[in-house]
Design a protein around this motif. Structure first.
Motif, PDB file in Angstrom:
ATOM      1  N   LEU A 285       0.838  -1.208   0.000  1.00  0.00           N
ATOM      2  CA  LEU A 285       0.000   0.000   0.000  1.00  0.00           C
ATOM      3  C   LEU A 285       0.870   1.253   0.000  1.00  0.00           C
ATOM      4  N   ASP A 286       1.964   1.230   0.768  1.00  0.00           N
ATOM      5  CA  ASP A 286       2.879   2.378   0.798  1.00  0.00           C
ATOM      6  C   ASP A 286       3.483   2.619  -0.581  1.00  0.00           C
ATOM      7  N   ALA A 287       3.917   1.556  -1.243  1.00  0.00           N
ATOM      8  CA  ALA A 287       4.496   1.688  -2.586  1.00  0.00           C
ATOM      9  C   ALA A 287       3.454   2.213  -3.563  1.00  0.00           C
ATOM     10  N   TRP A 288       2.231   1.731  -3.460  1.00  0.00           N
ATOM     11  CA  TRP A 288       1.151   2.189  -4.332  1.00  0.00           C
ATOM     12  C   TRP A 288       0.905   3.685  -4.133  1.00  0.00           C
ATOM     13  N   GLN A 289       0.929   4.143  -2.889  1.00  0.00           N
ATOM     14  CA  GLN A 289       0.686   5.558  -2.612  1.00  0.00           C
ATOM     15  C   GLN A 289       1.820   6.431  -3.140  1.00  0.00           C
ATOM     16  N   ARG A 290       3.053   5.929  -3.166  1.00  0.00           N
ATOM     17  CA  ARG A 290       4.199   6.705  -3.647  1.00  0.00           C
ATOM     18  C   ARG A 290       4.299   6.714  -5.168  1.00  0.00           C
ATOM     19  N   ASP A 291       3.620   5.791  -5.844  1.00  0.00           N
ATOM     20  CA  ASP A 291       3.709   5.667  -7.295  1.00  0.00           C
ATOM     21  C   ASP A 291       3.090   6.895  -7.971  1.00  0.00           C
ATOM     22  N   PRO A 292       3.836   7.600  -8.819  1.00  0.00           N
ATOM     23  CA  PRO A 292       3.288   8.783  -9.485  1.00  0.00           C
ATOM     24  C   PRO A 292       2.107   8.458 -10.397  1.00  0.00           C
ATOM     25  N   ALA A 293       1.959   7.215 -10.811  1.00  0.00           N
ATOM     26  CA  ALA A 293       0.840   6.831 -11.666  1.00  0.00           C
ATOM     27  C   ALA A 293      -0.450   6.641 -10.877  1.00  0.00           C
ATOM     28  N   THR A 294      -0.361   6.630  -9.553  1.00  0.00           N
ATOM     29  CA  THR A 294      -1.541   6.437  -8.716  1.00  0.00           C
ATOM     30  C   THR A 294      -2.450   7.652  -8.828  1.00  0.00           C
ATOM     31  N   LEU A 295      -3.698   7.395  -9.139  1.00  0.00           N
ATOM     32  CA  LEU A 295      -4.676   8.483  -9.237  1.00  0.00           C
ATOM     33  C   LEU A 295      -5.238   8.781  -7.858  1.00  0.00           C
ATOM     34  N   ALA A 296      -5.626  10.000  -7.637  1.00  0.00           N
ATOM     35  CA  ALA A 296      -6.298  10.375  -6.377  1.00  0.00           C
ATOM     36  C   ALA A 296      -7.714   9.837  -6.442  1.00  0.00           C
TER      37      ALA A 296
END
Length: 61
Positions: A49-60
């Motif tokens: 989850l932490d890696a997903w949140q740091r990923d620039p491709a993750t949408l808000a």
């Protein structure tokens, strides 16, 4: 891997989202690393989850 979060409520609390958001993430196939085990419910790993949140491709979402 860091700790495992069991259940939508625990995942939602960690992410600062409502529990319904966790179910929607699965239903709408968002790229959130939440898993479902047959008969065991939803779970996720903190480091994923932490890696997903740091990923620039993750949408808000």
């Amino acid at each position: 891997m860091k700790g495992r979060l069991d259940g939508a409520e625990a995942i939602a609390a960690y992410l600062g989202k409502p529990a319904r958001w966790v179910y929607q993430a699965r239903e709408r196939r968002w790229r959130v690393p939440i898993r479902k085990a047959d008969g065991l419910g939803l779970y996720a790993f903190v480091d994923e989850l932490d890696a997903w949140q740091r990923d620039p491709a993750t949408l808000a979402q």
